[in-house]
Design a protein around this motif. Structure first.
Motif, PDB file in Angstrom:
ATOM      1  N   THR A 158       0.825  -1.212   0.000  1.00 30.24           N
ATOM      2  CA  THR A 158       0.000   0.000   0.000  1.00 30.24           C
ATOM      3  C   THR A 158       0.858   1.261   0.000  1.00 30.24           C
ATOM      4  O   THR A 158       0.581   2.220  -0.738  1.00 30.24           O
ATOM      5  N   SER A 217      -4.793  -1.010   5.525  1.00 29.07           N
ATOM      6  CA  SER A 217      -3.929  -2.154   5.221  1.00 29.07           C
ATOM      7  C   SER A 217      -3.269  -2.732   6.470  1.00 29.07           C
ATOM      8  O   SER A 217      -2.883  -3.902   6.479  1.00 29.07           O
ATOM      9  N   CYS A 223      -6.551  -6.725   3.063  1.00 25.18           N
ATOM     10  CA  CYS A 223      -6.912  -5.517   2.311  1.00 25.18           C
ATOM     11  C   CYS A 223      -5.674  -4.640   2.160  1.00 25.18           C
ATOM     12  O   CYS A 223      -5.192  -4.050   3.133  1.00 25.18           O
ATOM     13  N   GLU A 227      -7.024  -2.183  -3.446  1.00 22.61           N
ATOM     14  CA  GLU A 227      -8.219  -2.454  -2.641  1.00 22.61           C
ATOM     15  C   GLU A 227      -8.250  -1.565  -1.404  1.00 22.61           C
ATOM     16  O   GLU A 227      -9.304  -1.031  -1.026  1.00 22.61           O
ATOM     17  N   ALA A 228      -7.113  -1.389  -0.763  1.00 25.08           N
ATOM     18  CA  ALA A 228      -7.033  -0.524   0.421  1.00 25.08           C
ATOM     19  C   ALA A 228      -7.286   0.933   0.050  1.00 25.08           C
ATOM     20  O   ALA A 228      -7.926   1.670   0.816  1.00 25.08           O
ATOM     21  N   GLY A 230      -9.203   2.004  -2.387  1.00 23.48           N
ATOM     22  CA  GLY A 230     -10.648   2.136  -2.580  1.00 23.48           C
ATOM     23  C   GLY A 230     -11.403   2.094  -1.270  1.00 23.48           C
ATOM     24  O   GLY A 230     -12.352   2.867  -1.055  1.00 23.48           O
ATOM     25  N   ARG A 231     -10.995   1.217  -0.390  1.00 26.64           N
ATOM     26  CA  ARG A 231     -11.632   1.097   0.924  1.00 26.64           C
ATOM     27  C   ARG A 231     -11.432   2.365   1.753  1.00 26.64           C
ATOM     28  O   ARG A 231     -12.357   2.854   2.403  1.00 26.64           O
TER      29      ARG A 231
END
Length: 318
Positions: A158, A217, A223, A227-228, A230-231
């Motif tokens: 990340t 993350s 995650c 993906e992180a 977006g989250r």
């Protein structure tokens, strides 16, 4: 304006809660602070000494190599430099720039890498300990290190994504500022300053989602990376102004310290402390966002997760 005051009040609440978290698991937080301060200051001093040694050691060599050959000049007309002489001097300058730029870059890489590792471990540790303190759970140094050894790959991915985004943003801004500096005047300098200030505020706003992605993350299993990101964007969507004010405050303090401090090692220490407090604040914001969304909080406990009901967290916050 009402929205701003609401966000400012929320910021004060987050900072107040962040400061209250520090005494909980106090020994762990003290260790993280001392570890970060001692290592970052030591590495900075070694870096500064190494750069001074490289520059001073090679200054005389550079001057000797650039010293012109007086036999090539016409004594009747000292200003008469042949195209061949000018081309040769230009070639020597370019060669020296390449040689010593590569040397300086080679000296910088190990120190920058070590500093990155220091701040990487410090951030993960701060986020983990803050999340445990937020839920009034005690932890130990061995447990925190055990968790870091099991999860470090996700946050590393990340952070690399965030670094790539930040680098791309910096290059984009540079393409706007650089042309203005090619034509020096008061107007171009003012425009360049305005662009730089605007870019700093925009970066502080964009960094909200990026910083939240790092917290995600660390605290959410599996995650990381895109993906992180977006989250993090989804989680902080209603609290961006709150986090933006955190970033602005941190950047403002750092600018004041770096401009007004003659001792750079002191400035590095203050920045380090500010970074730790910012990590705590983002952890608090992350947990608040999850509670407001009605989500369960999953606490890292060694290699396992430990779920804490939302209702219990809501009561502890009250």
């Amino acid at each position: 304006m009402e929205e701003f005051f609401k966000s400012f009040t929320s910021l004060l609440s987050i900072l107040n809660e962040s400061i209250k978290l520090l005494p909980k698991n106090g020994k762990l937080m003290a260790f993280i602070v001392l570890y970060s301060l001692a290592l970052s200051s030591t590495i900075f001093l070694l870096f500064n000494y190494s750069m001074e040694f490289v520059i001073n050691n090679n200054a005389n060599k550079i001057m000797k190599k650039l010293k012109p050959d007086l036999t090539s000049f016409n004594t009747a007309d000292p200003n008469n430099i042949t195209p061949e002489t000018a081309a040769f001097l230009a070639y020597k300058i370019i060669s020296l720039v390449r040689e010593y730029s590569a040397l300086i870059f080679a000296v910088q890489i190990p120190f920058l890498f070590v500093l990155f590792i220091i701040f990487f471990v410090s951030s993960i540790s701060t986020i983990l300990v803050s999340s445990m303190s937020y839920s009034s759970k005690k932890s130990s140094l061995n447990e925190v290190f055990s968790i870091i050894l099991n999860i470090w790959k996700g946050p590393m991915v990340t952070i690399l994504y965030v670094s790539a985004l930040a680098t791309g943003y910096a290059l984009f801004i540079f393409t706007w500022v650089a042309p203005l500096l090619l034509y020096p005047s008061i107007i171009t300098y003012c425009l360049a300053t305005l662009v730089a200030v605007f870019a700093l505020f925009l970066y502080s706003y964009l960094f909200v989602s990026w910083a939240m992605a790092i917290v995600v993350s660390v605290l959410e299993e599996g995650c990381f990376g895109l993906e992180a990101l977006g989250r993090g964007e989804k989680l902080v969507s209603g609290k961006k102004l709150d986090a933006f004010l955190i970033n602005v405050g941190f950047n403002f303090v750092c600018l004041i310290v770096f401009w007004g401090c003659n001792k750079m090692v002191f400035a590095v220490g203050v920045s380090c402390l500010g970074k730790i407090l910012t990590d705590v604040a983002y952890t608090v914001l992350y947990l608040r966002c999850r509670v407001e969304n009605g989500e369960e909080i999953e606490l890292r406990r060694s290699v396992d997760y430990r779920k804490l009901p939302t209702a219990q967290l809501g009561n502890e916050m009250a």
